[in-house]
Design a protein around this motif. Structure first.
Motif, PDB file in Angstrom:
ATOM      1  N   PHE A 184     -27.596  39.854  26.019  1.00  0.00           N
ATOM      2  CA  PHE A 184     -26.162  39.761  25.811  1.00  0.00           C
ATOM      3  C   PHE A 184     -25.505  39.152  27.052  1.00  0.00           C
ATOM      4  N   ALA A 185     -24.198  39.075  27.061  1.00  0.00           N
ATOM      5  CA  ALA A 185     -23.493  38.294  28.090  1.00  0.00           C
ATOM      6  C   ALA A 185     -23.766  38.791  29.499  1.00  0.00           C
ATOM      7  N   GLU A 186     -23.797  40.119  29.690  1.00  0.00           N
ATOM      8  CA  GLU A 186     -23.991  40.654  31.041  1.00  0.00           C
ATOM      9  C   GLU A 186     -25.430  41.047  31.314  1.00  0.00           C
ATOM     10  N   GLY A 187     -26.314  40.808  30.387  1.00  0.00           N
ATOM     11  CA  GLY A 187     -27.716  41.148  30.622  1.00  0.00           C
ATOM     12  C   GLY A 187     -28.373  41.699  29.383  1.00  0.00           C
ATOM     13  N   LEU A 188     -28.878  42.933  29.500  1.00  0.00           N
ATOM     14  CA  LEU A 188     -29.640  43.520  28.393  1.00  0.00           C
ATOM     15  C   LEU A 188     -28.764  44.241  27.389  1.00  0.00           C
ATOM     16  N   TYR A 189     -27.571  44.644  27.796  1.00  0.00           N
ATOM     17  CA  TYR A 189     -26.804  45.554  26.968  1.00  0.00           C
ATOM     18  C   TYR A 189     -25.505  44.944  26.470  1.00  0.00           C
ATOM     19  N   TRP A 223     -27.277  33.823  21.635  1.00  0.00           N
ATOM     20  CA  TRP A 223     -26.385  34.959  21.898  1.00  0.00           C
ATOM     21  C   TRP A 223     -25.479  35.221  20.693  1.00  0.00           C
ATOM     22  N   TYR A 224     -24.881  34.192  20.137  1.00  0.00           N
ATOM     23  CA  TYR A 224     -23.969  34.340  18.998  1.00  0.00           C
ATOM     24  C   TYR A 224     -24.684  34.951  17.799  1.00  0.00           C
ATOM     25  N   ARG A 225     -25.899  34.513  17.564  1.00  0.00           N
ATOM     26  CA  ARG A 225     -26.680  35.054  16.448  1.00  0.00           C
ATOM     27  C   ARG A 225     -27.049  36.517  16.718  1.00  0.00           C
ATOM     28  N   ARG A 226     -27.373  36.815  17.960  1.00  0.00           N
ATOM     29  CA  ARG A 226     -27.808  38.169  18.311  1.00  0.00           C
ATOM     30  C   ARG A 226     -26.642  39.165  18.240  1.00  0.00           C
ATOM     31  N   VAL A 227     -25.464  38.738  18.672  1.00  0.00           N
ATOM     32  CA  VAL A 227     -24.304  39.619  18.642  1.00  0.00           C
ATOM     33  C   VAL A 227     -24.009  40.077  17.219  1.00  0.00           C
ATOM     34  N   GLN A 228     -24.259  39.208  16.249  1.00  0.00           N
ATOM     35  CA  GLN A 228     -23.993  39.570  14.859  1.00  0.00           C
ATOM     36  C   GLN A 228     -24.896  40.707  14.380  1.00  0.00           C
ATOM     37  N   GLU A 229     -26.033  40.908  15.073  1.00  0.00           N
ATOM     38  CA  GLU A 229     -26.953  41.975  14.690  1.00  0.00           C
ATOM     39  C   GLU A 229     -26.514  43.338  15.223  1.00  0.00           C
ATOM     40  N   VAL A 230     -25.537  43.354  16.125  1.00  0.00           N
ATOM     41  CA  VAL A 230     -25.071  44.616  16.709  1.00  0.00           C
ATOM     42  C   VAL A 230     -24.346  45.427  15.642  1.00  0.00           C
ATOM     43  N   PRO A 231     -24.715  46.678  15.462  1.00  0.00           N
ATOM     44  CA  PRO A 231     -24.040  47.505  14.449  1.00  0.00           C
ATOM     45  C   PRO A 231     -22.533  47.518  14.660  1.00  0.00           C
ATOM     46  N   GLY A 232     -21.806  47.269  13.600  1.00  0.00           N
ATOM     47  CA  GLY A 232     -20.353  47.320  13.657  1.00  0.00           C
ATOM     48  C   GLY A 232     -19.667  45.998  13.886  1.00  0.00           C
ATOM     49  N   VAL A 233     -20.390  44.987  14.362  1.00  0.00           N
ATOM     50  CA  VAL A 233     -19.759  43.708  14.673  1.00  0.00           C
ATOM     51  C   VAL A 233     -19.326  42.985  13.397  1.00  0.00           C
ATOM     52  N   LYS A 234     -20.230  42.900  12.423  1.00  0.00           N
ATOM     53  CA  LYS A 234     -19.876  42.193  11.185  1.00  0.00           C
ATOM     54  C   LYS A 234     -18.746  42.904  10.447  1.00  0.00           C
ATOM     55  N   GLU A 281     -23.187  28.902  29.386  1.00  0.00           N
ATOM     56  CA  GLU A 281     -24.571  28.599  29.034  1.00  0.00           C
ATOM     57  C   GLU A 281     -25.477  28.771  30.247  1.00  0.00           C
ATOM     58  N   ARG A 282     -25.013  28.294  31.385  1.00  0.00           N
ATOM     59  CA  ARG A 282     -25.830  28.425  32.595  1.00  0.00           C
ATOM     60  C   ARG A 282     -25.948  29.887  33.026  1.00  0.00           C
ATOM     61  N   LYS A 283     -24.854  30.643  32.902  1.00  0.00           N
ATOM     62  CA  LYS A 283     -24.895  32.068  33.258  1.00  0.00           C
ATOM     63  C   LYS A 283     -25.912  32.806  32.393  1.00  0.00           C
ATOM     64  N   LEU A 284     -25.980  32.457  31.111  1.00  0.00           N
ATOM     65  CA  LEU A 284     -26.924  33.118  30.214  1.00  0.00           C
ATOM     66  C   LEU A 284     -28.371  32.779  30.554  1.00  0.00           C
ATOM     67  N   GLY A 285     -28.572  31.719  31.310  1.00  0.00           N
ATOM     68  CA  GLY A 285     -29.920  31.335  31.710  1.00  0.00           C
ATOM     69  C   GLY A 285     -30.352  31.909  33.041  1.00  0.00           C
ATOM     70  N   GLU A 286     -29.439  32.603  33.728  1.00  0.00           N
ATOM     71  CA  GLU A 286     -29.785  33.193  35.022  1.00  0.00           C
ATOM     72  C   GLU A 286     -30.566  34.489  34.820  1.00  0.00           C
ATOM     73  N   ILE A 309     -15.955  32.058  21.392  1.00  0.00           N
ATOM     74  CA  ILE A 309     -17.097  31.216  21.037  1.00  0.00           C
ATOM     75  C   ILE A 309     -17.120  30.952  19.533  1.00  0.00           C
ATOM     76  N   HIS A 310     -16.694  31.930  18.749  1.00  0.00           N
ATOM     77  CA  HIS A 310     -16.627  31.748  17.292  1.00  0.00           C
ATOM     78  C   HIS A 310     -15.719  30.577  16.936  1.00  0.00           C
ATOM     79  N   GLN A 311     -14.544  30.522  17.545  1.00  0.00           N
ATOM     80  CA  GLN A 311     -13.622  29.424  17.261  1.00  0.00           C
ATOM     81  C   GLN A 311     -14.173  28.089  17.753  1.00  0.00           C
ATOM     82  N   PHE A 312     -14.843  28.114  18.890  1.00  0.00           N
ATOM     83  CA  PHE A 312     -15.457  26.893  19.404  1.00  0.00           C
ATOM     84  C   PHE A 312     -16.537  26.382  18.450  1.00  0.00           C
ATOM     85  N   LEU A 313     -17.337  27.296  17.914  1.00  0.00           N
ATOM     86  CA  LEU A 313     -18.412  26.902  17.005  1.00  0.00           C
ATOM     87  C   LEU A 313     -17.864  26.368  15.681  1.00  0.00           C
ATOM     88  N   ILE A 314     -16.813  26.991  15.176  1.00  0.00           N
ATOM     89  CA  ILE A 314     -16.205  26.500  13.942  1.00  0.00           C
ATOM     90  C   ILE A 314     -15.732  25.060  14.125  1.00  0.00           C
TER      91      ILE A 314
END
Length: 627
Positions: free
Chosen positions: A270-275, A310-321, A175-180, A287-292
């Motif tokens: 995303f996790a490493e920045g913009l991409y 981040w979790y919500r945004r990743v689901q929007e990536v083509p191919g993830v769902k 969480e802190r890394k995502l805020g940097e 993270i999915h298992q943690f959220l469940i």
């Protein structure tokens, strides 16, 4: 699509099923990547860690359209038995790739090689194709993604209810890394675009019709809506192979004149920045298992707003769902989790870094001379043992050309120095080795040491371990040219090798890698012959703290020891002789500390100089034997 690709076998651990995932999580991550890449190039084997496993239940209920087989540990190829899973090996081959990051990167590369149209898959490796390439011992980010978070989530899922009340520290670390602030290639241009967007947003808002009556002649309610997030536009334009609009790309003159220090920082998408990268693929099943589990316990994600976004945004990536569906992962809609009663925010600033900084030492005195004097006053001086066979040399003129280091792109002078270095290590190993021994060449690079050993000692089995794929491929090509049958190749970080062996060898193991090799040898009760390098890169890590020995710890602080390490790198031939002498003394003291640490654990260790000393500025060598 390319044909005639050699069949490769992928081996994954299987301990148990929990909800919609296979454990350990490294296995779920690997299967998710295969599904995302739509990769059918590998024959997949699950390796149960226990005895009671229902073959049909596992293969039919968990893996979608992916064909898998179960195989016992004892049925694995011998080279794979020496490694932690996941691991990949060409059928019947001697080249093994082991460890999560190495295996995932290989899956991506093979997918792209087989079908170059899948450029989105190759983009998972990130800028310069370096995503999760650094080993976990030296990269906190790799360690967090590859080791810490999977283990933290597995622990969270199996913990008793009272221990599940708090969020694992490694999740808070993410969480802190995502805020940097994000630092990406060419971020100056993107930050200027963001500044331009912010200024445009301050002057005018996008009018949006509200829910009030909109019939002609009646008042219309207008809401102000901010312009679309620039980082999101940049991230998803890349995913969708689109360009950011010209309106966004064009910069006003006053924007171009703005100082870089005055530009707004970029936010994580995303996790490493913009991409979207491999790091997101690794984190999603965890993270999915943690959220469940959090949802089941009625927890609120107010403590983790960035992870939730981040979790919500990743689901929007083509191919993830689609990939999640193949893996039977039912991705959550986060509003379901956000509806629980509010909880008090945890103070993320209290979450410690993985490696805590050494506390300030008010008694610290800088420079090597005071530190060396302090050691001398306590009876510690540099001690070099005499070389047991200073004149020993291989008959290089009668060896096949592929055995010698000059086979690569080295200059003649450098190849000669490399031969001299090899003379020293091979001489020490031949005195220790006996027929049937397993000799491991750690940090093998292009195989200069290992190939010589395999050639001159055909009765021994030699294993080359190296993290850099291209170096190891070059070593294998040389081995194939020589027709060597007593040699294996393992592309892995050192921590993923768990085989038994008799002698460990390393030529110029960089920084902390020397201590990692010594640790592997001590755990295996194996002898070692090591030439260290890059003393200036030594630093405290999760596993290794400096100084290493009790004697040095009683006298020197961490910072004083680091001074010795920094000056131990001052041995280049271009430096003045007096400075090189101090560098050599610092090298000797750092390695004396290492030798004493090994002796505390039941070893007899000698530190000596290679002959001739001109063969390398880093010319120290240890020989350690278990007592």
């Amino acid at each position: 699509m390319k044909d005639n690709v050699a069949e490769e076998h992928l081996y994954l651990s299987f301990s148990h099923r929990y909800r919609d995932s296979i454990f350990p999580l490294h296995t779920s991550i690997s299967l998710f990547l295969l599904s995302y890449c739509d990769c059918k190039l590998f024959k997949v084997f699950l390796v149960p860690t226990g005895e009671d496993v229902d073959d049909q239940f596992v293969t039919e209920n968990l893996l979608g359209d992916l064909e898998v087989q179960l195989v016992s540990r004892c049925q694995l190829p011998v080279v794979v038995q020496s490694c932690c899973l996941p691991a990949v090996v060409v059928k019947g081959g001697k080249f093994c790739r082991a460890g999560l990051s190495v295996v995932l990167r290989h899956i991506i590369q093979k997918t792209y090689e087989a079908d170059p149209s899948k450029k989105d898959v190759l983009e998972l490796l990130g800028f310069k194709k370096t995503c999760l390439k650094a080993c976990a011992e030296v990269s906190q980010w790799t360690r967090l993604c590859e080791i810490s978070i999977p283990l933290a989530v597995e622990g969270f899922l199996t913990a008793s209810p009272e221990h599940c009340q708090t969020i694992p520290p490694d999740i808070l670390q993410l969480e802190r890394k995502l805020g940097e602030p994000v630092r990406v290639h060419n971020d100056d241009k993107i930050r200027r675009q963001k500044l331009q967007q912010q200024k445009a947003g301050a002057k005018a808002a996008v009018p949006v019709l509200g829910n009030e009556a909109t019939e002609e002649g009646k008042t219309v309610e207008i809401h102000e809506q901010p312009l679309p997030n620039l980082e999101l536009s940049v991230a998803f334009s890349k995913l969708l192979v689109q360009e950011v609009s010209d309106a966004v790309n064009r910069e006003a003159p006053h924007i171009r004149r703005t100082k870089t220090s005055d530009l707004p920082l970029l936010d994580h998408i995303f996790a490493e920045g913009l991409y979207f990268t491999l790091a997101d693929i690794v984190l999603l099943p965890c993270i999915h298992q943690f959220l469940i589990s959090s949802k089941k316990q009625g927890k609120n994600l107010v403590n983790l707003p960035l992870i939730a976004s981040w979790y919500r945004r990743v689901q929007e990536v083509p191919g993830v769902k689609k990939a999640a569906g193949k893996c039977n992962m039912e991705l959550l809609q986060l509003p379901e989790l956000m509806s629980a009663p509010e909880e008090q925010l945890q103070d993320l600033s209290s979450v410690p870094d993985e490696v805590e900084e050494e506390k300030d030492d008010s008694h610290f005195i800088g420079g090597p001379r005071p530190t060396m004097t302090k050691l001398m006053e306590n009876g510690i001086e540099v001690k070099f043992s005499p070389h047991p066979c200073p004149d020993w040399t291989l008959d290089w003129t009668n060896l096949p050309s592929a055995v010698g280091p000059g086979e690569g792109k080295m200059s003649r002078e450098r190849a000669l120095r490399k031969q001299q270095q090899l003379n020293n290590l091979v001489a020490a190993v031949t005195k220790l080795a006996k027929p049937g021994d397993v000799i491991v060449d750690f940090c093998s690079g292009g195989g200069h040491v290992g190939i010589v050993l395999a050639h001159v000692m055909p009765s021994c089995q030699v294993v080359l371990i190296e993290n850099k794929e291209l170096s190891l491929i070059r070593a294998k090509d040389r081995s194939d040219e020589l027709g060597l049958n007593n040699i294996w190749f393992i592309q892995a970080n050192l921590d993923y090798f768990n085989g038994t062996f008799n002698i460990g060898v390393a030529l110029h193991a960089c920084g902390v890698a020397t201590d990692m090799v010594i640790e592997h040898c001590i755990k295996a009760r194996a002898a070692f012959v090591i030439s260290p390098c890059c003393y200036g890169f030594i630093q405290n890590t999760v596993k290794f703290k400096y100084p290493r020995s009790h004697q040095f710890k009683e006298i020197l602080s961490y910072k004083e020891h680091m001074i010795l390490c920094r000056f131990a790198d001052q041995t280049a031939v271009q430096l003045p002789p007096e400075r090189r002498l101090i560098g050599k003394q610092c090298m000797g003291l750092v390695d004396l500390d290492r030798a004493w640490a090994a002796e505390e654990r039941g070893y007899s260790v000698q530190v000596m100089s290679m002959e001739p000393e001109s063969c390398s500025p880093k010319n120290n060598m240890f020989v350690g034997i278990p007592t």
